[in-house]
Scaffold this active site. Structure first.
Site, short mmCIF file in Angstrom:
data_model
loop_
_atom_site.label_atom_id
_atom_site.label_comp_id
_atom_site.label_asym_id
_atom_site.label_seq_id
_atom_site.Cartn_x
_atom_site.Cartn_y
_atom_site.Cartn_z
N VAL A 47 11.49 0.08 0.39
CA VAL A 47 11.50 1.54 0.23
C VAL A 47 10.79 2.15 1.44
O VAL A 47 9.71 1.69 1.82
CB VAL A 47 10.74 1.99 -1.05
CG1 VAL A 47 11.01 3.46 -1.35
CG2 VAL A 47 11.08 1.11 -2.25
N TYR A 87 0.08 -10.60 -1.35
CA TYR A 87 0.79 -9.42 -1.86
C TYR A 87 1.79 -9.85 -2.95
O TYR A 87 1.85 -9.25 -4.03
CB TYR A 87 1.51 -8.66 -0.74
CG TYR A 87 2.28 -7.47 -1.28
CD1 TYR A 87 1.61 -6.34 -1.74
CD2 TYR A 87 3.68 -7.51 -1.39
CE1 TYR A 87 2.31 -5.27 -2.28
CE2 TYR A 87 4.38 -6.43 -1.92
CZ TYR A 87 3.70 -5.32 -2.36
OH TYR A 87 4.38 -4.26 -2.91
N PHE A 139 4.10 2.65 3.12
CA PHE A 139 3.73 1.27 2.79
C PHE A 139 3.54 0.40 4.04
O PHE A 139 2.53 -0.30 4.18
CB PHE A 139 4.82 0.70 1.89
CG PHE A 139 4.61 -0.72 1.42
CD1 PHE A 139 3.85 -0.97 0.29
CD2 PHE A 139 5.17 -1.78 2.10
CE1 PHE A 139 3.66 -2.28 -0.16
CE2 PHE A 139 4.98 -3.09 1.66
CZ PHE A 139 4.22 -3.34 0.53
N GLY A 196 13.03 -3.29 -3.93
CA GLY A 196 12.99 -3.95 -2.62
C GLY A 196 12.44 -2.94 -1.63
O GLY A 196 11.57 -2.12 -1.97
N ALA A 214 -0.48 9.13 -6.34
CA ALA A 214 0.54 10.19 -6.30
C ALA A 214 0.53 10.97 -4.99
O ALA A 214 1.30 11.92 -4.83
CB ALA A 214 0.33 11.15 -7.48
N LYS A 247 2.02 -8.90 -7.13
CA LYS A 247 3.18 -8.32 -7.82
C LYS A 247 3.71 -9.28 -8.90
O LYS A 247 4.26 -8.84 -9.92
CB LYS A 247 4.26 -7.94 -6.81
CG LYS A 247 3.86 -6.74 -5.94
CD LYS A 247 3.57 -5.51 -6.80
CE LYS A 247 3.08 -4.32 -6.01
NZ LYS A 247 2.82 -3.13 -6.83
P1 NDP Z 1 2.55 4.49 0.00
O1 NDP Z 1 1.58 3.86 0.93
O2 NDP Z 1 3.49 5.51 0.52
O3 NDP Z 1 1.78 5.12 -1.25
C1 NDP Z 1 0.76 4.39 -1.90
C2 NDP Z 1 -0.02 5.31 -2.81
O4 NDP Z 1 -1.03 4.55 -3.46
C3 NDP Z 1 -0.70 6.43 -2.06
O5 NDP Z 1 -0.59 7.62 -2.81
C4 NDP Z 1 -2.16 5.98 -2.00
O6 NDP Z 1 -3.00 7.13 -2.02
C5 NDP Z 1 -2.27 5.21 -3.32
N1 NDP Z 1 -3.38 4.26 -3.33
C6 NDP Z 1 -3.56 3.18 -2.55
N2 NDP Z 1 -4.73 2.58 -2.83
C7 NDP Z 1 -5.29 3.31 -3.85
C8 NDP Z 1 -6.50 3.21 -4.57
N3 NDP Z 1 -7.38 2.23 -4.32
N4 NDP Z 1 -6.76 4.12 -5.54
C9 NDP Z 1 -5.89 5.12 -5.80
N5 NDP Z 1 -4.72 5.27 -5.14
C10 NDP Z 1 -4.44 4.37 -4.17
O7 NDP Z 1 3.35 3.26 -0.67
P2 NDP Z 1 4.55 3.21 -1.72
O8 NDP Z 1 4.84 4.54 -2.27
O9 NDP Z 1 5.63 2.44 -1.09
O10 NDP Z 1 3.89 2.26 -2.83
C11 NDP Z 1 3.77 2.62 -4.17
C12 NDP Z 1 3.86 1.37 -5.03
O11 NDP Z 1 5.17 0.81 -4.89
C13 NDP Z 1 2.89 0.25 -4.66
O12 NDP Z 1 2.41 -0.34 -5.84
C14 NDP Z 1 3.76 -0.73 -3.88
O13 NDP Z 1 3.26 -2.04 -3.94
C15 NDP Z 1 5.07 -0.58 -4.61
N6 NDP Z 1 6.27 -1.00 -3.89
C16 NDP Z 1 6.56 -0.48 -2.65
C17 NDP Z 1 7.70 -0.91 -1.98
C18 NDP Z 1 8.07 -0.44 -0.61
O14 NDP Z 1 8.89 -1.09 0.06
N7 NDP Z 1 7.53 0.69 -0.13
C19 NDP Z 1 8.62 -1.87 -2.61
C20 NDP Z 1 8.20 -2.36 -3.89
C21 NDP Z 1 7.08 -1.91 -4.50
P3 NDP Z 1 -4.41 7.28 -1.28
O15 NDP Z 1 -4.31 6.53 0.01
O16 NDP Z 1 -4.53 8.76 -1.12
O17 NDP Z 1 -5.41 6.72 -2.22
C1 8X3 Z 2 7.27 -4.11 -1.09
C2 8X3 Z 2 8.57 -4.68 -0.69
O1 8X3 Z 2 9.50 -6.94 0.01
O2 8X3 Z 2 8.42 -5.56 1.70
O3 8X3 Z 2 6.90 -4.57 -2.34
O4 8X3 Z 2 7.13 -6.72 0.08
S1 8X3 Z 2 8.38 -6.04 0.32
#
Ligand code: NDP
Ligand code: 8X3
Length: 258
Positions: A191, A158, A195, A189, A15, A162
């Site tokens: 975001v 990765y 990431f 997709g 979060a 998923k």
């Molecule tokens: P961010 O990197 O912005 O956020 C990721 C979050 O996950 C951070 O709050 C981080 O917090 C936390 N996190 C990572 N590793 C751990 C861990 N080991 N334990 C606890 N918390 C952890 O990425 P997104 O918001 O984009 O990603 C969120 C989810 O959405 C992921 O599952 C990602 O795969 C998925 N997703 C993202 C997409 C994109 O294009 N961005 C598309 C599709 C899916 P901290 O580092 O403080 O631990």
């Molecule tokens: C994150 C989106 O398509 O870049 O899940 O892997 S992608």
């Protein structure tokens, strides 16, 4: 605005940034009590005042690395009893590391993705769901991706995490069938979050290129879908939602403005 989430306990992993942080804010606006975890506790703590101001009934930030089953068990055991009655679990913590052919990649990258995206989700779910079953109430919302629907070049591991998330979500729904517990996967997709910066280990320039000349989804778009799924009537289970930027048809068909 729906009052379905008022005073409900929502547990969001990851979060501290991106989709998780936006989801915390959206649930706050709906008056939920927020149990927020991530490794960066100070980030969670810095969000607390704003979440309360937005309407959160309560906020409990907790430091947790979901990769470690002992840590998940310890955090869960040490929670004040009322916080364990989780109504909505959002398994969002996740990451990707690198973009290369996996047979040339450092296995540590695979392990970090598998440990976080797959095993972390399992550990947290295992802690939370038995109580939901006892109460016959709850909703698990997992973060998948379009990467779990088809593999793309240099993203095998990765994508595999998923795809695993998708099947774990489907299997959990089957295991819980007959209860009132709902299970959803939200599969975005592209975001715009941290990431890509995480994927490229802090290389801001490379990360910025991911979002160049395209209008990506914003974390708030995903938060909107998550809260929507959570606020449907109790007899409605939104099994999965796939959402992409309009410019993106799938992981490899994306039109950038020239
Ligand atoms: P961010 O990197 O912005 O956020 C990721 C979050 O996950 C951070 O709050 C981080 O917090 C936390 N996190 C990572 N590793 C751990 C861990 N080991 N334990 C606890 N918390 C952890 O990425 P997104 O918001 O984009 O990603 C969120 C989810 O959405 C992921 O599952 C990602 O795969 C998925 N997703 C993202 C997409 C994109 O294009 N961005 C598309 C599709 C899916 P901290 O580092 O403080 O631990
Ligand atoms: C994150 C989106 O398509 O870049 O899940 O892997 S992608």
């Amino acid at each position: 605005m729906s009052t379905a989430m008022k005073d409900k306990i929502v547990f969001i992993t990851g979060a501290s940034a991106g989709i998780g942080a936006a989801t915390a804010m959206e649930f706050a606006r709906h008056g939920a009590r927020l149990l927020l975890c991530a490794r960066r506790l100070e980030r969670l703590q810095s969000m607390e005042a704003e979440l309360r101001e937005a309407g959160a009934a309560d906020v409990l930030p907790v430091a947790l690395d979901v990769r470690y089953p002992g840590a998940v068990e310890r955090v869960w055991r040490d929670l004040p009893e009322p916080w364990r009655a989780v109504d909505v679990l959002v398994n969002n913590a996740g990451l990707s590391r690198g973009l290369s052919k996996f047979y040339l990649d450092d296995p540590e990258n695979w392990e970090e993705m598998i440990d976080t995206n797959v095993k972390g989700l399992l550990y947290v779910t295992r802690a939370v769901v038995p109580g939901m079953v006892e109460r016959d109430r709850g909703h698990i919302i997992n973060l998948g991706s379009i990467a779990g629907h088809m593999a793309y070049a240099n993203g095998s591991v990765y994508c595999a995490t998923k795809a695993a998330e998708r099947f774990i979500t489907d299997g959990l729904r089957i295991d819980l069938n007959g209860s009132a517990i709902r299970v959803t996967t939200v599969d975005p997709g592209m975001v715009q979050t941290e990431f890509s910066k995480v994927r490229f280990r802090g290389d801001e320039e490379r990360a910025a290129k991911t979002y160049q000349n395209v209008e990506p989804l914003q974390p708030e778009d995903i938060a909107d879908v998550i809260v929507w799924a959570a606020t449907r009537p109790r007899h409605v289970d939104i099994q999965s939602v796939v959402l992409t930027p309009t410019a993106q048809a799938n992981p490899f068909v994306l039109t950038r403005r020239s």
